[in-house]
Design an enzyme around this catalytic site. Structure first.
Site, PDB file in Angstrom:
ATOM      1  N   LYS A  91     -15.723  -0.824  -1.260  1.00  0.00           N
ATOM      2  CA  LYS A  91     -15.529   0.079  -0.144  1.00  0.00           C
ATOM      3  C   LYS A  91     -16.932   0.392   0.569  1.00  0.00           C
ATOM      4  O   LYS A  91     -17.643   0.926  -0.295  1.00  0.00           O
ATOM      5  CB  LYS A  91     -14.952   1.238  -0.164  1.00  0.00           C
ATOM      6  CG  LYS A  91     -13.317   0.813  -0.759  1.00  0.00           C
ATOM      7  CD  LYS A  91     -12.394   1.587  -0.474  1.00  0.00           C
ATOM      8  CE  LYS A  91     -10.884   1.148  -0.614  1.00  0.00           C
ATOM      9  NZ  LYS A  91     -10.734   0.241  -1.742  1.00  0.00           N
ATOM     10  N   ASP A 125     -13.878  -4.584   1.579  1.00  0.00           N
ATOM     11  CA  ASP A 125     -12.683  -3.962   2.083  1.00  0.00           C
ATOM     12  C   ASP A 125     -12.999  -3.342   3.348  1.00  0.00           C
ATOM     13  O   ASP A 125     -13.831  -2.800   3.670  1.00  0.00           O
ATOM     14  CB  ASP A 125     -12.242  -2.776   1.094  1.00  0.00           C
ATOM     15  CG  ASP A 125     -11.655  -3.704  -0.365  1.00  0.00           C
ATOM     16  OD1 ASP A 125     -11.446  -4.818  -0.423  1.00  0.00           O
ATOM     17  OD2 ASP A 125     -11.258  -2.531  -1.296  1.00  0.00           O
ATOM     18  N   MET A 126     -11.807  -3.329   4.103  1.00  0.00           N
ATOM     19  CA  MET A 126     -12.012  -2.626   5.353  1.00  0.00           C
ATOM     20  C   MET A 126     -11.162  -1.226   5.189  1.00  0.00           C
ATOM     21  O   MET A 126     -10.273  -0.974   4.986  1.00  0.00           O
ATOM     22  CB  MET A 126     -11.194  -3.462   6.515  1.00  0.00           C
ATOM     23  CG  MET A 126     -11.442  -2.900   7.901  1.00  0.00           C
ATOM     24  SD  MET A 126     -13.376  -3.090   8.305  1.00  0.00           S
ATOM     25  CE  MET A 126     -13.234  -4.736   8.881  1.00  0.00           C
ATOM     26  N   ARG A 174      -9.600 -11.660   4.160  1.00  0.00           N
ATOM     27  CA  ARG A 174      -8.459 -11.193   3.618  1.00  0.00           C
ATOM     28  C   ARG A 174      -7.483 -10.810   5.019  1.00  0.00           C
ATOM     29  O   ARG A 174      -8.210  -9.903   6.042  1.00  0.00           O
ATOM     30  CB  ARG A 174      -8.488  -9.900   2.628  1.00  0.00           C
ATOM     31  CG  ARG A 174      -7.290  -9.535   2.323  1.00  0.00           C
ATOM     32  CD  ARG A 174      -7.620  -8.078   1.626  1.00  0.00           C
ATOM     33  NE  ARG A 174      -8.331  -8.425   0.337  1.00  0.00           N
ATOM     34  CZ  ARG A 174      -9.181  -7.476  -0.157  1.00  0.00           C
ATOM     35  NH1 ARG A 174      -9.076  -6.424   0.234  1.00  0.00           N
ATOM     36  NH2 ARG A 174      -9.706  -7.609  -1.304  1.00  0.00           N
ATOM     37  N   THR A 216      -0.125  -9.511   1.299  1.00  0.00           N
ATOM     38  CA  THR A 216       1.106  -8.566   1.881  1.00  0.00           C
ATOM     39  C   THR A 216       2.350  -8.753   0.891  1.00  0.00           C
ATOM     40  O   THR A 216       2.443  -9.618   0.018  1.00  0.00           O
ATOM     41  CB  THR A 216       1.785  -9.253   3.168  1.00  0.00           C
ATOM     42  OG1 THR A 216       2.966  -8.409   3.399  1.00  0.00           O
ATOM     43  CG2 THR A 216       2.005 -10.705   3.000  1.00  0.00           C
ATOM     44  N   ARG A 278      -5.197  11.395  -2.074  1.00  0.00           N
ATOM     45  CA  ARG A 278      -5.698  10.838  -0.807  1.00  0.00           C
ATOM     46  C   ARG A 278      -4.992   9.877  -0.325  1.00  0.00           C
ATOM     47  O   ARG A 278      -4.574   9.895   0.914  1.00  0.00           O
ATOM     48  CB  ARG A 278      -7.244  10.685  -0.995  1.00  0.00           C
ATOM     49  CG  ARG A 278      -7.694  10.512   0.529  1.00  0.00           C
ATOM     50  CD  ARG A 278      -9.127  10.563   0.546  1.00  0.00           C
ATOM     51  NE  ARG A 278      -9.921   9.865  -0.441  1.00  0.00           N
ATOM     52  CZ  ARG A 278     -10.710  10.004  -1.520  1.00  0.00           C
ATOM     53  NH1 ARG A 278     -10.842  11.272  -1.652  1.00  0.00           N
ATOM     54  NH2 ARG A 278     -11.015   8.996  -2.260  1.00  0.00           N
ATOM     55  N   ARG A 279      -4.742   8.877  -0.811  1.00  0.00           N
ATOM     56  CA  ARG A 279      -3.998   7.674  -0.321  1.00  0.00           C
ATOM     57  C   ARG A 279      -2.512   8.008  -0.106  1.00  0.00           C
ATOM     58  O   ARG A 279      -2.066   7.491   1.077  1.00  0.00           O
ATOM     59  CB  ARG A 279      -3.650   6.629  -1.524  1.00  0.00           C
ATOM     60  CG  ARG A 279      -5.103   5.665  -1.309  1.00  0.00           C
ATOM     61  CD  ARG A 279      -4.664   4.613  -0.161  1.00  0.00           C
ATOM     62  NE  ARG A 279      -6.165   4.386   0.182  1.00  0.00           N
ATOM     63  CZ  ARG A 279      -6.303   2.844   0.074  1.00  0.00           C
ATOM     64  NH1 ARG A 279      -5.579   2.212  -0.630  1.00  0.00           N
ATOM     65  NH2 ARG A 279      -7.673   2.528   0.557  1.00  0.00           N
TER      66      ARG A 279
HETATM   67  C1  LIG Z   1      -4.628  -7.435  -2.277  1.00  0.00           C
HETATM   68  C2  LIG Z   1      -4.590  -6.231  -1.008  1.00  0.00           C
HETATM   69  C3  LIG Z   1      -5.862  -5.733  -0.417  1.00  0.00           C
HETATM   70  C4  LIG Z   1      -5.655  -4.772   0.501  1.00  0.00           C
HETATM   71  N1  LIG Z   1      -6.915  -4.481   1.330  1.00  0.00           N
HETATM   72  C5  LIG Z   1      -6.795  -3.612   2.194  1.00  0.00           C
HETATM   73  C6  LIG Z   1      -7.789  -3.334   2.967  1.00  0.00           C
HETATM   74  O1  LIG Z   1      -9.051  -3.710   2.782  1.00  0.00           O
HETATM   75  N2  LIG Z   1      -7.850  -2.459   4.088  1.00  0.00           N
HETATM   76  C7  LIG Z   1      -6.612  -1.924   4.294  1.00  0.00           C
HETATM   77  O2  LIG Z   1      -6.568  -1.140   5.105  1.00  0.00           O
HETATM   78  N3  LIG Z   1      -5.487  -2.169   3.867  1.00  0.00           N
HETATM   79  C8  LIG Z   1      -5.528  -2.883   2.574  1.00  0.00           C
HETATM   80  N4  LIG Z   1      -4.459  -3.331   2.040  1.00  0.00           N
HETATM   81  C9  LIG Z   1      -3.216  -2.662   2.270  1.00  0.00           C
HETATM   82  C10 LIG Z   1      -2.301  -3.254   3.370  1.00  0.00           C
HETATM   83  O3  LIG Z   1      -3.174  -2.954   4.603  1.00  0.00           O
HETATM   84  C11 LIG Z   1      -0.904  -2.743   3.357  1.00  0.00           C
HETATM   85  O4  LIG Z   1      -1.066  -1.100   3.868  1.00  0.00           O
HETATM   86  C12 LIG Z   1       0.030  -2.814   2.173  1.00  0.00           C
HETATM   87  O5  LIG Z   1      -0.331  -4.082   1.609  1.00  0.00           O
HETATM   88  C13 LIG Z   1       1.398  -2.451   2.746  1.00  0.00           C
HETATM   89  O6  LIG Z   1       1.883  -3.418   3.710  1.00  0.00           O
HETATM   90  P1  LIG Z   1       2.739  -4.955   3.146  1.00  0.00           P
HETATM   91  O7  LIG Z   1       2.360  -5.950   4.141  1.00  0.00           O
HETATM   92  O8  LIG Z   1       2.673  -5.208   1.983  1.00  0.00           O
HETATM   93  O9  LIG Z   1       4.233  -4.354   4.011  1.00  0.00           O
HETATM   94  P2  LIG Z   1       5.049  -3.044   3.727  1.00  0.00           P
HETATM   95  O10 LIG Z   1       6.185  -3.220   4.801  1.00  0.00           O
HETATM   96  O11 LIG Z   1       4.282  -2.017   3.883  1.00  0.00           O
HETATM   97  O12 LIG Z   1       5.568  -3.251   2.493  1.00  0.00           O
HETATM   98  C14 LIG Z   1       6.502  -4.265   2.079  1.00  0.00           C
HETATM   99  C15 LIG Z   1       6.870  -3.795   0.424  1.00  0.00           C
HETATM  100  O13 LIG Z   1       6.015  -3.838  -0.422  1.00  0.00           O
HETATM  101  C16 LIG Z   1       6.219  -2.724  -1.227  1.00  0.00           C
HETATM  102  N5  LIG Z   1       4.921  -1.768  -1.187  1.00  0.00           N
HETATM  103  C17 LIG Z   1       3.898  -2.062  -0.119  1.00  0.00           C
HETATM  104  N6  LIG Z   1       2.782  -1.420  -0.612  1.00  0.00           N
HETATM  105  C18 LIG Z   1       3.155  -0.488  -1.800  1.00  0.00           C
HETATM  106  C19 LIG Z   1       2.385   0.517  -2.542  1.00  0.00           C
HETATM  107  N7  LIG Z   1       1.318   0.689  -1.941  1.00  0.00           N
HETATM  108  N8  LIG Z   1       3.184   0.974  -3.261  1.00  0.00           N
HETATM  109  C20 LIG Z   1       4.389   0.591  -3.766  1.00  0.00           C
HETATM  110  N9  LIG Z   1       5.100  -0.382  -3.220  1.00  0.00           N
HETATM  111  C21 LIG Z   1       4.549  -0.944  -1.978  1.00  0.00           C
HETATM  112  C22 LIG Z   1       7.500  -1.614  -0.645  1.00  0.00           C
HETATM  113  O14 LIG Z   1       8.483  -2.045  -1.543  1.00  0.00           O
HETATM  114  C23 LIG Z   1       7.511  -2.473   0.826  1.00  0.00           C
HETATM  115  O15 LIG Z   1       8.856  -2.285   1.164  1.00  0.00           O
HETATM  116  C24 LIG Z   1      -4.540  -4.246   1.154  1.00  0.00           C
HETATM  117  C25 LIG Z   1      -3.257  -4.882   0.444  1.00  0.00           C
HETATM  118  C26 LIG Z   1      -3.339  -5.953  -0.502  1.00  0.00           C
HETATM  119  C27 LIG Z   1      -2.040  -6.445  -1.065  1.00  0.00           C
END
Ligand SMILES: Cc1cc2nc3c(=O)[nH]c(=O)nc-3n(C[C@H](O)[C@H](O)[C@H](O)COP(=O)(O)OP(=O)(O)OC[C@H]3O[C@@H](n4cnc5c(N)ncnc54)[C@H](O)[C@@H]3O)c2cc1C
Length: 298
Positions: A91, A125-126, A174, A216, A278-279
């Site tokens: 980050k 990361d963003m 990504r 995702t 925080r998260r």
């Molecule tokens: C490899 C990776 C790198 C990422 N890097 C960044 C980044 O650099 N900047 C940024 O802003 N965001 C980042 N993210 C987070 C991303 O933006 C989303 O907030 C997160 O992935 C949830 O979105 P989703 O597409 O999975 O859909 P959602 O609809 O939010 O999730 C789908 C399902 O996945 C499960 N789920 C999702 N997230 C979680 C969690 N944290 N804990 C438990 N269960 C969960 C739940 O069951 C949910 O119903 C990253 C995510 C991944 C997978």
């Protein structure tokens, strides 16, 4: 559900550390590099590759950035020595972006050079919208000389325009929805619009020949991505799926079984408690996921 999530998130700082640790252990490899190596080995054995993240954001002294940078340089050596199938994610605010962006570029640049020399890769990361422009700047400074990538967030209204700027450079990106709580003026709030924008951006990236990390756990988006990959006849070496440690493991296994490259984001470090709190405060929905995962029958 929103109110329940918010209450959980607001009261979290009052919850004893071991309990937060119990909730978080599924999503965090542990405190030490050995924990991260062990988790990476296990995931590699399951057919997944990894990106390792040292927990920590928003440092206030240059020395802290230098210490984190040393950690990352060491991790790159360990990945190389242990022959792990892993790269690194970091980050910019952990590397001093908020102190001085030139200092941040120098710090990140050393890690990027080392990663490139070891035939490895570094993803920047963003973070929240106050970092977007500077993060793209960091990426643009490093992309020609180093093996680096960055992240595009589908909830940001600007992301389509950012792609116009990035696509001509055959980037490594990504694509994710975005985790931070952003104002309506600059970010889509509607879940369906974010999904459609994700698929729109993904289609543009895949058509352009860029390398894409499809990050995702949303099965609708995984389905949409698989459909696009087939329709556009995208070769297997142009993309990978990416998921967070401990999340939607069954979907992860299906993608691996079907021959797709899948990378798991593995965070570790001493600052897991502050990071978790925080998260969870930033995005109370995660608190709901945690509870759901704790009580659901697998
Ligand atoms: C490899 C990776 C790198 C990422 N890097 C960044 C980044 O650099 N900047 C940024 O802003 N965001 C980042 N993210 C987070 C991303 O933006 C989303 O907030 C997160 O992935 C949830 O979105 P989703 O597409 O999975 O859909 P959602 O609809 O939010 O999730 C789908 C399902 O996945 C499960 N789920 C999702 N997230 C979680 C969690 N944290 N804990 C438990 N269960 C969960 C739940 O069951 C949910 O119903 C990253 C995510 C991944 C997978």
């Amino acid at each position: 559900m929103d109110i329940v999530n918010r209450i959980i998130a607001e009261t979290l700082p009052l919850v004893p550390k071991p309990i937060v640790g119990y909730f978080s252990s599924r999503y965090i490899a542990g405190e030490t590099i050995d924990d991260a190596v062990e988790t990476t080995r296990r995931l590699n054995a399951q057919g997944a590759c990894v990106t390792i993240d040292v927990l920590g954001e928003h440092i206030v002294h240059r020395e802290e950035a230098s210490t984190y940078a040393e950690h990352y340089l060491h991790i790159l050596d360990v990945i190389n020595a242990e022959k792990l199938d892993a790269n690194i994610s970091l980050k910019p605010t952990q590397m001093g972006l908020k102190l001085d962006r030139k200092f941040c570029l120098e710090t990140i640049g050393k890690i990027a050079e080392k990663a490139t020399g070891l035939n490895n890769f570094m993803c920047i990361d963003m973070e929240d919208n106050s970092c977007t422009e500077d993060t793209l700047w960091l990426y643009e400074q490093l992309k020609d000389s180093c093996s680096v990538g960055t992240v595009l967030q589908a909830y940001m209204r600007r992301s389509d325009a950012d792609l116009d700027r990035l696509i001509p450079h055959q980037v490594n990106l990504r694509l994710c929805k975005g985790i931070y709580v952003e104002p309506y003026a600059i970010a889509y709030k509607d879940r369906e619009i974010i999904r459609f924008n994700f698929l729109h951006l993904l289609e543009r990236l895949l058509q352009s020949g860029c390398y894409v990390g499809i990050a995702t756990h949303d099965e609708f988006l995984v389905w949409g991505a698989l459909h696009l990959l087939k329709k556009l006849e995208v070769p297997k070496d142009r993309y990978e799926f990416q998921m967070l440690l401990g999340v939607e493991e069954r979907l992860r296994e299906i993608l691996i079984r079907d021959g797709h490259k899948l990378r798991v984001y593995v965070p570790f470090g001493m600052h897991w408690h502050a990071y978790s709190v925080r998260r969870l405060k930033e995005n109370p929905q995660i608190a709901g996921y945690v509870l759901h995962n704790l009580f659901k029958k697998n």
